[in-house]
Design a protein around this motif. Structure first.
Motif, PDB file in Angstrom:
ATOM      1  N   THR A 315      76.367  33.314-125.159  1.00 33.43           N
ATOM      2  CA  THR A 315      77.286  33.545-126.279  1.00 33.43           C
ATOM      3  C   THR A 315      77.656  32.210-126.858  1.00 33.43           C
ATOM      4  O   THR A 315      77.504  31.178-126.213  1.00 33.43           O
ATOM      5  N   LYS A 320      80.521  35.544-129.299  1.00 27.69           N
ATOM      6  CA  LYS A 320      79.474  36.370-129.892  1.00 27.69           C
ATOM      7  C   LYS A 320      78.181  36.181-129.104  1.00 27.69           C
ATOM      8  O   LYS A 320      77.788  35.058-128.813  1.00 27.69           O
ATOM      9  N   TRP A 324      70.152  37.991-125.111  1.00 27.71           N
ATOM     10  CA  TRP A 324      70.362  39.222-124.358  1.00 27.71           C
ATOM     11  C   TRP A 324      69.041  39.546-123.716  1.00 27.71           C
ATOM     12  O   TRP A 324      68.077  39.865-124.408  1.00 27.71           O
ATOM     13  N   PHE A 334      72.382  48.634-123.182  1.00 22.97           N
ATOM     14  CA  PHE A 334      72.305  48.314-124.604  1.00 22.97           C
ATOM     15  C   PHE A 334      71.028  47.548-124.867  1.00 22.97           C
ATOM     16  O   PHE A 334      70.606  46.734-124.049  1.00 22.97           O
ATOM     17  N   ARG A 338      71.070  45.758-130.529  1.00 16.37           N
ATOM     18  CA  ARG A 338      72.391  46.329-130.663  1.00 16.37           C
ATOM     19  C   ARG A 338      73.462  45.309-130.315  1.00 16.37           C
ATOM     20  O   ARG A 338      74.521  45.285-130.939  1.00 16.37           O
ATOM     21  N   MET A 339      73.142  44.445-129.358  1.00 22.57           N
ATOM     22  CA  MET A 339      74.197  43.601-128.810  1.00 22.57           C
ATOM     23  C   MET A 339      74.310  42.227-129.431  1.00 22.57           C
ATOM     24  O   MET A 339      75.362  41.610-129.335  1.00 22.57           O
ATOM     25  N   GLY A 341      75.290  39.380-131.478  1.00 18.68           N
ATOM     26  CA  GLY A 341      76.370  39.219-132.432  1.00 18.68           C
ATOM     27  C   GLY A 341      77.621  39.983-132.054  1.00 18.68           C
ATOM     28  O   GLY A 341      78.661  39.805-132.666  1.00 18.68           O
ATOM     29  N   GLN A 342      77.506  40.834-131.054  1.00 18.41           N
ATOM     30  CA  GLN A 342      78.677  41.595-130.637  1.00 18.41           C
ATOM     31  C   GLN A 342      79.529  40.741-129.703  1.00 18.41           C
ATOM     32  O   GLN A 342      79.045  39.813-129.077  1.00 18.41           O
ATOM     33  N   PRO A 343      80.816  41.061-129.648  1.00 19.65           N
ATOM     34  CA  PRO A 343      81.654  40.260-128.732  1.00 19.65           C
ATOM     35  C   PRO A 343      81.316  40.551-127.258  1.00 19.65           C
ATOM     36  O   PRO A 343      81.006  41.684-126.891  1.00 19.65           O
ATOM     37  N   GLN A 346      83.473  43.070-124.750  1.00 18.11           N
ATOM     38  CA  GLN A 346      83.383  44.522-124.658  1.00 18.11           C
ATOM     39  C   GLN A 346      82.579  44.960-123.440  1.00 18.11           C
ATOM     40  O   GLN A 346      82.550  46.128-123.107  1.00 18.11           O
ATOM     41  N   GLN A 380      76.758  51.161-120.745  1.00 17.58           N
ATOM     42  CA  GLN A 380      76.773  51.916-122.011  1.00 17.58           C
ATOM     43  C   GLN A 380      77.532  53.233-121.860  1.00 17.58           C
ATOM     44  O   GLN A 380      78.216  53.668-122.767  1.00 17.58           O
TER      45      GLN A 380
END
Lengths: 689, 340
Positions: A315, A320, A324, A334, A338-339, A341-343, A346, A380
């Protein structure tokens, strides 16, 4: 070499400018103008000649009219004036000189024209007068008296001489003659004659003077001067142009030399460039090679990363996700798409809001780089699982990134749980072992007094039966009496029971101690022999014939033929079977229920099984696991020791076999003794005692 | 023959000029005389050309300007005011009427055949038609035009602007105004006078008396000055060689002296053309001769020093009457209406 080199361009541009300048300067300057001036001068000469011719013709009386002459004169003036205007914007000295000369020429021409006008006027008068003089003279001579003729003849002669050569003395003579005539009383014709004669002698010299002056006008020499000046000017400008041409040539040479020099430089540069290009190509090749290696290495790394079971997630400092791996996908469910750029938070079940704020601090990361931390992650499907988080930070360019290696430790946790259970079991087993050792010691201690009790109780019973006759006699004799605090009549019936109870209790102690001894008996003393399991079954059934008949009406054996021989101790196997049969028979609530014994091959003939099946009360599910524990019994009241199945299991283990149970409460139980066909020799560990 | 002479002379000139101008002149004289003897002596008088080659659009534009009073300061006078083309090309007055009514001007010469003159005005102050045209326009006593205002006035007329820009690359300018006017003036030629026809071989064009007049014109010496295509206009002569002509008015007109400043030019005037002389009365620079008879008498007496018999004079006058040519296909005549 990205910096553009201006110097050569400036030099070449400068040289080209110089060339252009020199080329312009070297072109014969004003060639057209000079030619025009030259031709104008020629035309002036021509017109001047024409003018002179016409003047001479006019003077000779051969020119009929003055149109041509006047025109020539005006043309001459016009040409001269045009020459003047042409030379007006004079800047060079030579041109100034020419301008001055042109001015002079114009002035000369103008002077000449004035004189020519006078000449024209005078010549007209003169011609007219000469003609009139002649006419009147002729008229008068023909009509005159002889005396007059002589007078006129003299005048005529004088006038003829004067016309031939207008000398002043002749003029004076004629004037005298005319004066003389004028003094005479003569007719009008004479007056006209005299007037014309006077005019002739007045005008004739003037005309000749004018003619001389006109001829003397230095038009030709002025033109000559102008031509001379023009030639000089031409020569000078041509010389100048020549100098410019020479400079042009020299500059061109310089330019050529410079271009050659540049060409040589270019050539050298080209060679250098070519070398550099070759080097570069080689370098490019190497780099490509390296790149492919790098790519391969990266692919390998990615493969490694992806193949890792751990989730490897990177990250940025904002949390972010920037990378992955496959492991992460497997772990969290996931996909990378999908992941990215995601925080990151979570993914955690209990994210701390200021997690990354802390991490941004350099020290925090350094602290984090070392140890790992455990956390709970969310997959998930929102199911939580324990993870081990290993954080590290790295920098690329100015950006700082964090990489978390996350290991799913739920399996390990489970194993740890199992290990703890096993540890507890081990502790239990140790306790059992210690208990066994204790028990065998205690058994011995107990057995000795118990034998005494057993022996003595028999003796006591004998004693009692012998004493009873005596006591009966006494009772008979003396009636009731007290015995041991109780009345004899009560004692008579119950004392034998008491003694038998003592004996039974002692026997029970003896049996428990014996079984304890069996349980704790060290193995290894028995010889391993081959035996047929069916025979062992038969023997056990025969041994229990009495009990079987007593307990059930339906007993059957199903012994498979051609079972392989087993290795082990048939006595112990028989003991196990007897144990199991007794349990089965005792579980039957009524004789209608059946018990059956069967031998068979299991698992493609790799195992031999003895199955004891009853239709008894069954075993509660919670007890199945504990059946083989020592001292576990449901038949405490019926004298069960709780050691039978424990010993059985222990014996079987020693021979490589095992014991299993399945039961449905109320329906019956099936106990199985399973022997592997190639039994592994028993080890010390497998023996509890 | 003549061309050959010119070439010969020029080569001779080129060859000899370096040596000695005197010698060169002597040779020139020799040559000229030899050539002149061989050549047929040209007639002192020549006929007008039947046609002149001119730029027609410029002539038309010039004609318009010629008749346009806007060319004068007051907008009262055009060129045609003093040079009416239906009346001999001059006003028929003794003296031209000055713009201020005070200044003393000379007799208006005819504009017909003006292009065959070599000097303009009575004193020959200019030698080109263009200079003459401009001079008359700017003369405060005549048209009193001023170029900037004049051009301004003409620019206000769209037709002029169009016409000038059509004909001249640089459009309406001072030089082009003068050029158009000069072109028109050059077109004012009066060919086909009976005398011209006679010169061209039509001997019947003149009757016996007229031919007698022509002979007298030659014999008496008139032709000494009135020669050339225009019978004059190409030289100057003192007015009054033999005695002072009658009718001199004050103040004395010094004539060409005003131009040259030479003493011998006092009272010298241009010899005027005799073309159309019959329709351009009165005569002389000051208009002192009201008719041809008076003019011929004065000329004979004071210029030739002879008194003519009436018969001689009448013959000459008759001859002079044959010099009237045609303009626009019609013989010139005196327009009595415009000539009070």
């Amino acid at each position: 070499m990205t910096v553009i080199s201006w110097q050569p361009r400036l030099i070449v541009a400068g040289l080209l400018l110089a060339l252009t300048y020199l080329w312009i300067q070297s072109a014969s300057p004003e060639l057209e103008r000079r030619n025009r001036l030259q031709s104008t001068l020629r035309i002036i000469e021509l017109r001047d000649a024409e003018l002179m011719r016409d003047i001479l013709l006019a003077r000779a009386g051969l020119l009929a009219n003055y149109d041509a002459l006047t025109k020539a004169g005006q043309e001459l003036l016009r040409l001269s004036q045009s020459l003047q205007t042409d030379l007006q914007p004079a800047n060079a000295d030579a041109e100034k000189l020419m301008g001055k000369l042109a001015d002079q020429l114009t002035a000369t021409v103008q002077d000449g024209l004035v004189q020519i006008e006078y000449l024209k006027s005078d010549n007209a008068l003169l011609r007219n007068s000469v003609m009139s003089f002649d006419e009147i003279g002729k008229t008068l001579r023909t009509a005159a008296r002889p005396g007059d003729t002589a007078k006129l003849g003299n005048l005529w002669r004088l006038m003829f001489s004067f016309m031939d050569s207008p000398r002043p003395e002749l003029a004076a003579e004629i004037r005298q003659e005319l004066d003389r005539l004028a003094g005479l009383p003569l007719p009008d014709d004479y007056r006209v004659l005299i007037a014309h004669g006077r005019l002739i002698i007045d005008v004739s010299p003037k005309v000749d003077t004018l003619l001389r002056q006109i001829i003397a006008q230095p038009i030709v020499s002025r033109v000559d001067d102008l031509q001379q000046a023009l030639r000089q000017y031409s020569d000078s400008v041509e010389q100048q142009a020549e100098a410019y041409r020479l400079s042009l040539y020299l500059v061109a040479l310089v330019l050529l030399a410079y271009l050659l020099y540049q060409f040589v430089l270019l050539r050298a540069s080209t060679l250098a460039l070519r070398r550099a290009h070759a080097n570069l190509q080689q370098e490019t090749g190497e780099r490509l090679q390296a790149e492919s290696w790098l790519r391969e290495s990266e692919a390998r790394l990615r493969a490694i990363t992806d193949s890792a079971h751990e989730a490897i997630i990177s990250t940025d400092l904002q949390g972010k996700i920037v990378s992955w791996n496959q492991g992460a996908q497997l772990m969290f469910g996931f996909t990378a798409n999908r992941m990215l750029g995601q925080p990151f938070q979570q993914l955690l079940a209990n994210p701390s809001p200021d997690f990354f704020e802390q991490i941004r601090d350099e020290g925090a990361i350094n602290r984090l780089n070392g140890p790992t931390l455990d956390s709970i992650a969310l997959s998930q499907d929102r199911s939580a699982f324990p993870v081990e988080l290993s954080l590290s930070s790295w920098t690329r360019g100015t950006e700082r990134y964090l990489t978390a290696i996350i290991r799913d430790i739920s399996a390990r946790k489970h194993l740890e749980e199992v290990a703890r259970q096993q540890e507890l079991q081990l502790i239990q087993a140790n306790k059992m072992t210690a208990l066994g050792t204790l028990v065998s010691g205690v058994a011995h201690e107990i057995n000795n007094p118990n034998q005494l009790i057993l022996f003595n109780s028999g003796l006591l019973a004998d004693i009692w039966s012998d004493a009873l006759e005596i006591l009966e006699d006494r009772y008979q004799a003396s009636g009731e009496f007290s015995l041991g605090g109780l009345p004899y009549t009560e004692m008579r019936s119950s004392a034998a029971v008491l003694i038998r109870d003592v004996k039974d209790g002692a026997k029970r102690i003896e049996r428990i101690v014996a079984e304890l001894k069996n349980y704790a008996r060290p193995p290894g003393a028995e010889a391993q022999v081959s035996f047929a399991i069916n025979e062992v079954v038969d023997r056990a059934v025969r041994l229990l014939k009495h009990l079987i008949d007593q307990k059930t009406l339906h007993f059957k054996t199903e012994l498979s033929e051609a079972l392989p021989l087993l290795r082990g101790d048939p006595q112990q196997v028989e003991q196990v079977l007897v144990n199991l049969l007794i349990n089965a028979l005792e579980a039957l609530p009524e004789p209608q229920k059946s018990v059956s014994v069967a031998t068979k091959l299991l698992h493609d003939g790799r195992q031999v099984c003895v199955e004891v099946r009853d239709e008894g009360i069954g075993i509660a599910a919670e007890h199945i696991e504990q059946l083989c524990d020592p001292f576990f019994t449901t038949k405490q009241a019926k004298g069960g020791t709780g050691l039978g199945l424990a010993i059985s299991a222990s014996l079987l283990r020693a021979q490589g076999g095992r014991l299993s149970f399945s039961s449905e409460p109320g329906q019956g139980t099936c106990a199985r003794v399973i022997f592997p066909l190639n039994p592994i020799p028993a080890t010390e560990v497998n023996h509890a005692m | 023959m003549k061309t050959g002479f010119v070439n010969h002379a020029s080569t001779q000139a080129n060859m000899t000029q370096k040596r000695n101008p005197r010698l060169f002149l002597a040779e020139c004289i020799g040559l000229a005389l030899s050539v002149a003897v061989q050549a047929q002596t040209p007639e002192p008088l020549a006929s007008l050309p039947l046609k002149v080659d001119l730029n027609a659009p410029r002539v038309v534009l010039g004609q318009r300007l010629f008749h346009d009073p806007q060319l004068s300061d007051q907008g009262q006078r055009s060129c045609a005011s003093c040079h009416p083309l239906d009346s001999g090309g001059m006003d028929g007055k003794v003296r031209a009427e000055s713009a201020d009514g005070v200044s003393l001007l000379r007799n208006t010469p005819s504009l017909f055949n003006v292009s065959f003159n070599y000097f303009f005005n009575w004193d020959g102050v200019v030698t080109t038609l263009e200079a003459h045209t401009e001079k008359v326009m700017l003369n405060p006593n005549i048209m009193n035009a001023k170029w900037p205002e004049l051009i301004e006035r003409l620019r206000a007329v769209p037709d002029y602007v169009d016409a000038f820009s059509r004909i001249y690359p640089d459009g309406l300018t001072k030089a082009n105004v003068v050029d158009a006017l000069s072109n028109f003036e050059r077109s004012l030629v009066t060919p086909n006078a009976r005398f011209d026809r006679f010169l061209r071989g039509d001997t019947a064009a003149l009757d016996a008396e007229e031919q007698q007049g022509y002979r007298l014109f030659n014999a008496l010496g008139c032709v000494a000055c009135h020669q050339g295509v225009n019978l004059g206009g190409n030289l100057f002569q003192k007015f009054g060689i033999f005695g002072t002509p009658k009718g001199e008015q004050d103040p004395v007109d010094e004539g060409r002296y005003n131009v040259t400043g030479n003493d011998r030019d006092r009272g010298v005037f241009r010899v005027p053309s005799l073309r159309n002389v019959a329709v351009t009365a009165p005569y002389f620079h000051d208009g002192r001769a009201a008719n041809l008879e008076a003019a011929v008498d004065t000329m004979a007496e004071h210029q030739l020093g002879k008194r003519l018999a009436t018969k001689q004079r009448d013959a000459i006058v008759k001859f002079l009457n044959t010099l009237t040519g045609e303009y626009a296909g019609r013989a010139l005549a005196v327009n009595k209406k415009t000539n009070p």
